[in-house]
Design an enzyme around this catalytic site. Sequence first.
Site, PDB file in Angstrom:
ATOM      1  N   ASN A 231       0.843  -1.215   0.000  1.00 38.67           N
ATOM      2  CA  ASN A 231       0.000   0.000   0.000  1.00 38.67           C
ATOM      3  C   ASN A 231       0.868   1.250   0.000  1.00 38.67           C
ATOM      4  O   ASN A 231       0.545   2.229  -0.680  1.00 38.67           O
ATOM      5  CB  ASN A 231      -0.950   0.001   1.204  1.00 38.67           C
ATOM      6  CG  ASN A 231      -2.186  -0.829   0.940  1.00 38.67           C
ATOM      7  OD1 ASN A 231      -3.032  -0.436   0.133  1.00 38.67           O
ATOM      8  ND2 ASN A 231      -2.275  -1.989   1.566  1.00 38.67           N
TER       9      ASN A 231
ATOM     10  N   ARG B 164       3.091   0.137  25.918  1.00 35.51           N
ATOM     11  CA  ARG B 164       2.440   0.688  24.726  1.00 35.51           C
ATOM     12  C   ARG B 164       2.464   2.225  24.782  1.00 35.51           C
ATOM     13  O   ARG B 164       2.705   2.899  23.790  1.00 35.51           O
ATOM     14  CB  ARG B 164       0.990   0.175  24.723  1.00 35.51           C
ATOM     15  CG  ARG B 164       0.373   0.072  23.375  1.00 35.51           C
ATOM     16  CD  ARG B 164      -0.943  -0.665  23.442  1.00 35.51           C
ATOM     17  NE  ARG B 164      -0.800  -2.102  23.324  1.00 35.51           N
ATOM     18  CZ  ARG B 164      -0.540  -2.759  22.195  1.00 35.51           C
ATOM     19  NH1 ARG B 164      -0.385  -2.105  21.075  1.00 35.51           N
ATOM     20  NH2 ARG B 164      -0.428  -4.060  22.169  1.00 35.51           N
TER      21      ARG B 164
ATOM     22  N   HIS C  24      -8.247  -1.043   6.095  1.00 34.21           N
ATOM     23  CA  HIS C  24      -8.532  -2.319   6.760  1.00 34.21           C
ATOM     24  C   HIS C  24      -9.124  -3.281   5.727  1.00 34.21           C
ATOM     25  O   HIS C  24     -10.064  -2.919   5.006  1.00 34.21           O
ATOM     26  CB  HIS C  24      -9.511  -2.102   7.914  1.00 34.21           C
ATOM     27  CG  HIS C  24      -9.810  -3.369   8.649  1.00 34.21           C
ATOM     28  ND1 HIS C  24      -8.943  -3.926   9.568  1.00 34.21           N
ATOM     29  CD2 HIS C  24     -10.866  -4.211   8.571  1.00 34.21           C
ATOM     30  CE1 HIS C  24      -9.457  -5.049  10.030  1.00 34.21           C
ATOM     31  NE2 HIS C  24     -10.621  -5.248   9.439  1.00 34.21           N
TER      32      HIS C  24
ATOM     33  N   THR D 118     -10.419   6.161  15.076  1.00 30.65           N
ATOM     34  CA  THR D 118     -10.921   6.635  16.372  1.00 30.65           C
ATOM     35  C   THR D 118     -10.409   5.634  17.418  1.00 30.65           C
ATOM     36  O   THR D 118      -9.901   4.568  17.046  1.00 30.65           O
ATOM     37  CB  THR D 118     -12.463   6.680  16.374  1.00 30.65           C
ATOM     38  OG1 THR D 118     -12.946   5.385  16.012  1.00 30.65           O
ATOM     39  CG2 THR D 118     -12.991   7.726  15.402  1.00 30.65           C
TER      40      THR D 118
END
Length: 213
Positions: free
Chosen positions: A18, A68, A112, A144
Amino acid sequence: MQNSTPSVVILISGRGSNLNALIDHAKQTGAYQICAVISNRPNAAGLALAKTAGLDTAVLDHTEYESREAFDAALADLIDEYQPDWLVLAGFMRVLTEGFVNRYLGRLVNIHPSLLPAFPGLKTHQQALEAGVRVHGVTVHLVTPELDHGPIVDQAMLLVLPGDTPETLAARVLALEHQIYPRALSALASGQIKSVNGRLEGTLTLPLIHAIK
Ligand code: GAR
């Protein structure tokens, strides 16, 4: 006075097909300018593609961070050095913290490989086959905090064929991804599609749905 070309930072984790489509489109149209490509994996093949295209690249190895939150904070610091108008996830296989997503809300884009809201998460092609759907596809959406949700910018669909496997479906969906991601990003970058209070306004001039063999 001429407006400057919208700038884009692209995040990847792997192959980078991509990314390659986005690079080609930028070269052909000048619709946006890619100022950096950042990978969370040092051996991501997409890094070589970016270097060949003469782009700035950086690696931020998530395994070197204890949480994270710590990784996302370092990633945001790196991204902000480039002050991009758009932050584009192109096969970036990390769940992002809410703080990170909110920092770039409205200018954080993802692709996605399913027709969201169907089949969020991983192994989308296998999920589609197991569910027995007759159509499947790909979604470009604004990110989001909820994983694989967010306003839909564009979708493309195809028919699930008898005998399809996760691999054959993945290959056909990927060809669609390469068509719609550059187009969707151009529409966002040009303001043809706008995020207003968390909702998208505007339409693409080309049909939103592509049915291919
Ligand atoms: C693509 O199929 C993309 O849609 C998917 O990862 C692949 C990356 O391929 N992304 C996700 O599953 C995100 N949830 P690429 O590195 O060749 O572009």
